[in-house]
Design an enzyme around this catalytic site. Structure first.
Site, PDB file in Angstrom:
ATOM      1  CB  ALA A  45      -0.929  -0.002   1.218  1.00 17.67           C
ATOM      2  N   GLY A  46       2.167   1.102  -0.029  1.00 18.48           N
ATOM      3  CA  GLY A  46       3.039   2.265  -0.022  1.00 18.48           C
ATOM      4  C   GLY A  46       3.194   2.894   1.346  1.00 18.48           C
ATOM      5  CB  SER A 106       7.348   2.528   4.681  1.00 17.39           C
ATOM      6  OG  SER A 106       7.520   3.477   3.689  1.00 17.39           O
ATOM      7  CB  SER A 107       5.220  -3.235   5.129  1.00 21.46           C
ATOM      8  OG  SER A 107       5.415  -3.553   3.766  1.00 21.46           O
ATOM      9  CB  SER A 108      10.172  -3.121   2.910  1.00 18.24           C
ATOM     10  OG  SER A 108      10.130  -1.847   2.311  1.00 18.24           O
ATOM     11  CG  ASP A 135      10.031   4.873   2.660  1.00 20.26           C
ATOM     12  OD1 ASP A 135       9.556   6.024   2.627  1.00 20.26           O
ATOM     13  OD2 ASP A 135       9.923   4.072   1.716  1.00 20.26           O
ATOM     14  CE1 TYR A 154      11.537   5.858  -6.776  1.00 19.70           C
ATOM     15  CE2 TYR A 154      13.305   4.596  -7.790  1.00 19.70           C
ATOM     16  CZ  TYR A 154      12.853   5.416  -6.784  1.00 19.70           C
ATOM     17  OH  TYR A 154      13.712   5.811  -5.788  1.00 19.70           O
TER      18      TYR A 154
END
EC number: 2.7.1.6
Length: 383
Positions: free
Chosen positions: A125-126, A128-130, A174, A223
């Site tokens: 979903a953008g 920033s889970s990573s 992030d 990107y």
């Protein structure tokens, strides 16, 4: 059951002992400052109350043992004394391995550990889970072994792991907001110097994230194209990055640039100016001006950077029709789908939720939105 209770319970079940500590690192949303980070510019994110949680304990050997509670307790074990290479099967494990490897490259002195990882940052979903995972793993080892690493260093370590080990190109925003976020504040970040300024958020204001559930197609290739176009514009102006181009200079000679490159540069240069103005507007509690700046940001992403899609544009319009000049709304993240971010008085949240649910599916091919009401939250630390 809270995430902390969940990870502690699994730790007890899997390792037959209690964890030493539990730590957390949040996801984030960017209020304004889109595609400025890799141009050495300014961003204004806040950490959100969705996070990665790790219960962990020291081991008396040199093994790292990790259990991913969100992936049916999949387990990864690797040694600190052997070359750390990507996992043959588990993608999630590469984020852990990368962080550990890059901590070693920083000459951090630590031993083995057992980790149980769980999170509720929505994936894809953008939000920033990573980065949340990378900072959480770094924070876990830093806290277990009292490593002399600052929040900025933990963030840089996570970024290096993602860029070099996982193989995903990302800026520093992030990881930095996950490490350094401050409760009830946004963080103005200078992506060149990594200097930060905490910006207070007005009271009784909701941070609403709405996932369009439009899959983010093209995002990687586009990107990279945008990045190359920005670098081409910087070369044209003879500067290191578009951050160094004054708006007055740009507008005086933009006609000499390739038209598409000029549009991309115009977005970044104007977005930097908007982001600085937005930090001041937010600190002053001027939601009307903040709303205008967010609207200009979205129009610039749509027309100059060309990274929005029609359902996202319509979703922004629907929210704006309800909140008027009492807040702001724009697409957030890499583009081509994903989420929008809206700032609004708490009392308007339910009206926005209802209106979006009624009107959005007609513009999205029947897809329904996912609605998150967030608070600006504290960065990584003990849970």
């Amino acid at each position: 059951m809270s995430l902390k209770q969940h990870t502690q319970t699994i730790f007890r079940q899997q390792f037959d002992r209690e964890s030493d500590i539990t730590i957390k690192a949040p996801g984030r949303v960017n209020l304004i400052g889109e595609h400025t980070d890799y141009n050495d510019g300014f961003v204004l994110p806040c950490a959100i109350n969705y996070e990665t949680v790790i219960s962990c304990g020291k081991r008396d050997d040199r093994q790292i043992r990790v259990i991913a509670a969100d992936y049916e307790n999949q387990q990864d074990i690797f040694s600190l004394d052997a070359p750390i290479v990507p996992h043959p099967e588990y993608r999630w494990a590469d984020y852990v391995r990368g962080v550990v490897k890059h901590l070693q490259m920083r000459n951090a002195d630590f031993g083995g550990a057992d980790l149980v990882i769980c999170g509720n940052v929505p994936q894809g979903a953008g939000l920033s889970s990573s980065a949340s995972l990378e900072v959480a793993v770094g924070q876990a080892l830093q806290s277990l072994y009292q490593l002399p690493l600052s929040g900025v260093e933990l963030a840089l370590n996570g970024q290096e792991a993602e860029n070099q080990f996982v193989g995903c190109n990302c800026g520093i925003m992030d990881q930095l907001i996950s490490a350094l976020g401050k409760k009830d504040h946004a963080l103005l970040i200078d992506c060149r110097t990594l200097e930060t300024r905490a910006v207070p958020m007005p009271e009784n204001m909701a941070v609403v994230i709405i996932n369009s559930n439009i899959q983010r197609g093209l995002v990687d290739s586009e990107y990279n194209t945008r990045r190359q176009q920005c670098e081409a514009a910087a070369r044209f102006f003879g500067v290191k990055a578009l951050r160094d181009v004054e708006p007055s200079l740009f507008f005086s000679i933009q006609d000499e640039l390739d038209p598409v490159v000029a549009k991309r540069a115009r977005h970044v240069i104007s977005e930097n100016a908007r982001t600085l103005a937005a930090a001041d507007a937010l600190a002053a509690g001027n939601l009307k001006l903040m709303g205008q700046l967010m609207q200009e940001s979205h129009i610039s992403m749509r027309d100059d950077f060309e990274i929005t899609v029609p359902p996202i544009d319509r979703l922004v319009e629907i929210v704006k029709s309800v909140i008027g000049d009492q807040g702001g709304v724009r697409m957030t993240g890499g583009g081509f789908g994903g989420c929008i971010i809206a700032l609004m008085p708490l009392e308007l949240v339910e009206q926005v939720r209802t209106t979006v649910a009624q009107e959005y599916p007609a513009h999205s091919g029947g897809k329904k939105e996912t609605f998150y009401v967030c608070q600006a939250s504290q960065g990584a630390g003990l849970c």
